[in-house]
Design a protein around this motif. Structure first.
Motif, PDB file in Angstrom:
ATOM      1  N   ALA A  87       1.346  -0.856  -0.125  1.00 43.96           N
ATOM      2  CA  ALA A  87      -0.350   0.217   0.400  1.00 43.96           C
ATOM      3  C   ALA A  87       0.972   1.191  -0.400  1.00 43.96           C
ATOM      4  O   ALA A  87       0.795   1.786  -0.449  1.00 43.96           O
ATOM      5  N   LEU A  88       1.420   1.213   0.892  1.00 45.16           N
ATOM      6  CA  LEU A  88       2.895   2.044   1.123  1.00 45.16           C
ATOM      7  C   LEU A  88       3.111   2.466  -0.746  1.00 45.16           C
ATOM      8  O   LEU A  88       3.412   3.746  -1.108  1.00 45.16           O
ATOM      9  N   ILE A  89       3.985   1.660  -1.124  1.00 41.90           N
ATOM     10  CA  ILE A  89       4.250   1.827  -2.424  1.00 41.90           C
ATOM     11  C   ILE A  89       3.480   2.168  -3.608  1.00 41.90           C
ATOM     12  O   ILE A  89       3.847   3.378  -4.595  1.00 41.90           O
ATOM     13  N   VAL A  90       1.931   2.019  -3.681  1.00 44.21           N
ATOM     14  CA  VAL A  90       1.603   2.562  -4.086  1.00 44.21           C
ATOM     15  C   VAL A  90       1.043   3.809  -4.054  1.00 44.21           C
ATOM     16  O   VAL A  90       1.258   4.973  -4.771  1.00 44.21           O
ATOM     17  N   THR A  91       1.035   4.485  -3.320  1.00 43.39           N
ATOM     18  CA  THR A  91       0.479   5.606  -2.336  1.00 43.39           C
ATOM     19  C   THR A  91       2.265   6.307  -2.745  1.00 43.39           C
ATOM     20  O   THR A  91       1.691   7.917  -3.141  1.00 43.39           O
ATOM     21  N   LEU A  92       3.002   6.315  -2.704  1.00 42.44           N
ATOM     22  CA  LEU A  92       3.855   7.021  -3.481  1.00 42.44           C
ATOM     23  C   LEU A  92       4.215   7.069  -4.893  1.00 42.44           C
ATOM     24  O   LEU A  92       4.157   7.931  -5.461  1.00 42.44           O
ATOM     25  N   GLN A  93       3.761   6.116  -5.257  1.00 43.07           N
ATOM     26  CA  GLN A  93       3.548   6.102  -6.526  1.00 43.07           C
ATOM     27  C   GLN A  93       2.914   7.089  -7.723  1.00 43.07           C
ATOM     28  O   GLN A  93       2.918   7.674  -8.737  1.00 43.07           O
ATOM     29  N   HIS A  94       2.014   7.332  -6.706  1.00 41.71           N
ATOM     30  CA  HIS A  94       0.681   8.946  -7.338  1.00 41.71           C
ATOM     31  C   HIS A  94       1.078   9.736  -6.903  1.00 41.71           C
ATOM     32  O   HIS A  94       0.616  10.986  -6.851  1.00 41.71           O
ATOM     33  N   LEU A  95       2.055   9.439  -5.898  1.00 38.99           N
ATOM     34  CA  LEU A  95       2.736  10.684  -4.952  1.00 38.99           C
ATOM     35  C   LEU A  95       3.049  12.026  -6.210  1.00 38.99           C
ATOM     36  O   LEU A  95       3.811  13.099  -5.866  1.00 38.99           O
TER      37      LEU A  95
END
Length: 794
Positions: free
Chosen positions: A30-38
């Motif tokens: 979940a953290l990787i998906v959030t950072l990619q969208h950031l």
């Protein structure tokens, strides 16, 4: 600075995780998906290359986090909302849109936080900026935005797509949707729009309508509110009757809220109650006394609220049902947990007392010296349990002169173990029963007590979390007391069985009640049948029905035919009361046999007055006070009623109405004619008009007021017992003949503030009260041998 340290600092700036990195290793996807969208929506304040390096480090597990065993997810949604949102969203099925929304939240939260940190100490700001650039405003709105990401439904999230648009565009989209007031997600959209607007400085937080002086001094003007006992449907004038509240001038409510406390409970406020009635200075009233009186009234209101049915500490069948289901799923220490729960439901004692339970083969192995009201001893041979008897403080001790005339009371209560609870207790007791030789043995060791306490609290917490129940150790211990006290129950019997007193304080009727064991057993078994219906029937007992358990209970109850009493030690035997009645009647007869005519007249009058007052005390439960009937207008011969105010305040809140039996009415009419005759003969000695109905005469013929000391001298009871044995006898007798506890308390004056039977909004039925009490007392007086005697002086 090493690469790992710089990446960790970047992660902490974006996510703001809790210090223990709670469940962080599970949040990597979940953290990787959030950072990619950031990277897509992030503004110029972000270093894109650093975020990409952070994603690579997480994927390759190059970054080490010091994950500690903390307190779980408790409180994380308020203290670390982004971390909490990641944890909660990772458990969802539809995580993609939520994580993209969380990326927008992280983007603007970082900018808003940096703007607050960049403020200099002496920088001048406008009133609006002072509130927007406040850490409390930031924390509150960030928590609300993360809650939207966690809880908003899928359809509501779909309205905000596409997610690759800038955060400024997303803000305008939220504003347009909020203006349309779409059903279902209106509140969430408003919270999200407010967060983005404040963070991007699109609009300022609303400013409250206070003057600058009030804002700078943090001062709140006193507030007038209507009293709690004023009918809301009636018109109210603030200046006539109101509660004036002056909050503290130094209260910091934002810090109180951040600490997780209630601002209403934590603030130090002063409340003044302005009454619509003037102070009665002529009667000794003052402004200081009115403050004390108002405070006492508020305390009584709080106490009365604790007696309401269904209040917070009362458990329901829903709670106990889910507790047993969760208990059956527990593997660790199930035997001891089941036993502890069974003991708490069976005895109504606290967890501390239940863990100190002992087991013995027979009652002879129970040490008399160590037995007190909180002791619990399980008797294996008779399938029963033994405990001590609760004693009210400062209760009068027995005297050797009249001890043999009182009911003999025991220092212990023996109650049966209900059949449905035996299966809960048997596995834990079985292996300890082999150690019983000559003395009782403790059921739990010190280690088992510690482990069971921890496991029990964990079991209750898990049950509450999964089912929404309201289980606590305190509520489990109070469940038997509340069950015994439900409906038209006897509160005094509940106190004797559970060794507890009501939450509002001491129970006055404990001083006057001495029931037998059968009386307590019946109420105990009735309460246990209710608890049995709330608790699921054990599946291991095949063929055992409710009727079986009832049969077992009845059999154990019939083992002891002789009545053994517990409670008050001042309840006289029925034979002794009959002896007193005969003694007083003989005194009247013998008073006219010696001495001069004047001496015989005085003696006959005094003993006749003492006999009439004693009859009045035994049929009304009158306290032995000065002048029991000070005025004739407190007695209504036509209505056969009497008003008693023997222990009350200026407002007469404990004054009570009592029906008078026929024999008492006849005796009062005889005494009235006697009094008129004796007063007419002694006009020479009476210096003034004597208004009190009852009077004694001294050796010179001078009238004397009826006082407890003079009454005891003229009664001259054998053994000189206390005068108030009439209250002990009447209270116990009325309950033994089947009168409800509510009627007996109304007759004896045993009620607390808010329970007055004659209060303005009371639902107490005077017709039912008169019918039951009058008939019971009439029969009692006949059995005791009372007779209506005409005066000898006419």
């Amino acid at each position: 600075m090493t690469r790992n340290v710089s990446l960790t600092l970047l992660l902490e700036e974006a996510i703001q995780p809790r210090a223990d990195y709670f469940s962080f290793s599970q949040l990597y996807p979940a953290l990787i998906v959030t950072l990619q969208h950031l990277i897509i929506v992030g503004d110029d304040c972000w270093d894109v290359s650093a975020i990409k390096n952070l994603i690579t480090g997480i994927e390759n597990q190059e970054i080490e986090f010091q994950i500690k065993s903390g307190k779980g997810e408790k409180g994380i949604y308020g203290t670390n909302p982004i971390h909490g949102a990641l944890y909660k969203i990772s458990k969802h099925i539809d995580t993609e849109d939520r994580l993209k929304l969380l990326g927008h939240i992280i983007n603007v939260a970082f900018q808003w936080r940096k703007e607050i940190e960049a403020l200099s100490e002496h920088q001048s700001l406008s009133d609006h900026d002072i509130k927007r650039l406040n850490i409390a405003t930031y924390q509150k709105n960030l928590e609300a935005a993360c809650k939207v990401a966690r809880r908003m439904d899928t359809d509501g999230l779909a309205q905000l797509a596409p997610w690759d648009q800038s955060t400024h565009t997303l803000l305008k989209f939220c504003q347009s949707i909020a203006g349309k007031k779409v059903e279902g997600s209106e509140t969430y959209i408003q919270q999200l729009e407010r967060f983005f607007a404040y963070a991007l400085n699109d609009r300022q937080p609303r400013k409250r309508n206070h003057s600058k002086q009030a804002d700078n001094d943090n001062y709140l003007f006193p507030q007038r509110t209507r009293p709690i006992d004023v009918d809301t449907d009636e018109p109210w004038l603030a200046l006539s009757s109101s509660v004036i509240t002056s909050p503290s001038q130094t209260a910091d409510y934002s810090s109180v809220r951040q600490a997780g406390l209630s601002a209403i409970e934590e603030r130090s406020s002063i409340e003044l109650i302005q009454s619509d009635k003037p102070l009665t200075l002529a009667k000794g009233d003052s402004s200081l006394q009115s403050v004390f009186r108002a405070r006492s009234q508020q305390l009584h209101l709080d106490k009365s609220a604790q007696l309401l049915p269904g209040r917070w500490e009362q458990l329901s069948a829903y709670d106990l049902n889910h507790l047993q289901v969760q208990l059956n799923r527990t593997e660790r220490n199930r035997t001891f947990l089941t036993c502890i729960l069974g003991l708490m439901l069976m005895t109504g004692r606290s967890l501390e007392n239940v863990l100190d339970v002992h087991i013995a083969n027979s009652v002879e192995q129970v040490p008399k010296s160590a037995l007190h009201e909180q002791s619990i001893y399980l008797l294996l041979e008779t399938s029963s349990w033994v405990t001590g008897v609760i004693r009210p403080p400062d209760s009068r001790q027995l005297s050797s002169h009249w001890r043999h005339d009182m009911r003999p009371t025991q220092t212990r209560i023996v109650l049966p173990i209900p059949h449905f609870l035996r299966s809960l207790l048997r596995p834990a007791i079985r292996h300890k029963a082999l150690r019983i030789k000559k003395r009782s043995v403790a059921l739990f060791t010190d280690k088992e007590r510690q482990e069971s306490t921890i496991e029990l609290k964990k079991l209750l917490a898990n049950t509450n979390k999964q089912t929404g129940s309201r289980l606590t150790v305190h509520r489990l211990g109070m469940h038997l007391f509340n069950t015994l006290n439900s409906g038209d129950a006897d509160l005094t019997a509940a106190c004797l069985i559970t060794a507890r007193v009501p939450s509002f304080g001491q129970q006055a009727s404990l001083y006057y009640f001495a029931p037998n064991n059968h009386y307590l057993k019946k109420r105990y078994l009735d309460a246990m049948r209710i608890i049995q219906q709330q608790w699921l029937k054990p599946k291991t007992e095949k063929g055992q029905t409710t009727a079986d358990s009832e049969h077992t209970a009845v059999a154990s109850d019939s083992q002891q035919q002789t009545a053994h009493y517990v409670g008050s030690q001042l309840v006289p035997k029925a034979s002794y009361v009959e002896k007193l009645v005969v003694h007083m009647q003989q005194q009247i007869t013998s008073a006219d046999q010696s001495g001069s005519l004047f001496q015989r007249t005085v003696n006959v009058h005094n003993r006749y007055t003492a006999y009439t007052v004693a009859m009045l005390m035994f049929c009304t439960g009158y306290r032995s006070i000065r002048d029991p009937l000070p005025k004739w207008d407190q007695l209504s011969l036509s209505r056969r009623m009497m008003v008693i105010a023997d222990k009350t305040d200026d407002a007469q809140s404990h004054a009570r109405f009592l029906p008078l039996p026929t024999i008492m009415m006849d005796q009062l009419q005889h005494y009235l004619r006697h009094r008129e005759a004796i007063v007419g003969r002694l006009k020479l000695y009476l210096q003034q008009q004597w208004d009190s109905p009852f009077l004694f005469l001294d050796t010179y013929g001078h009238p004397k007021q009826v006082t407890p000391k003079r009454l005891q001298e003229h009664l001259d009871w054998p053994g000189s017992p206390p005068l108030n044995i009439n209250r002990h006898y009447l209270h116990t007798h009325l309950k033994e003949v089947g009168c409800s506890a509510e009627l007996v308390d109304a007759c004896m004056g045993h009620w607390d503030a808010g329970q007055e039977p004659w209060a303005k909004y009371s639902t107490f039925c005077p017709h039912e009260y008169r019918e039951h009490i009058s008939s019971a007392i009439e029969l009692m007086m006949q059995r005791q041998g009372w007779r209506a005697i005409e005066g000898a002086v006419l």
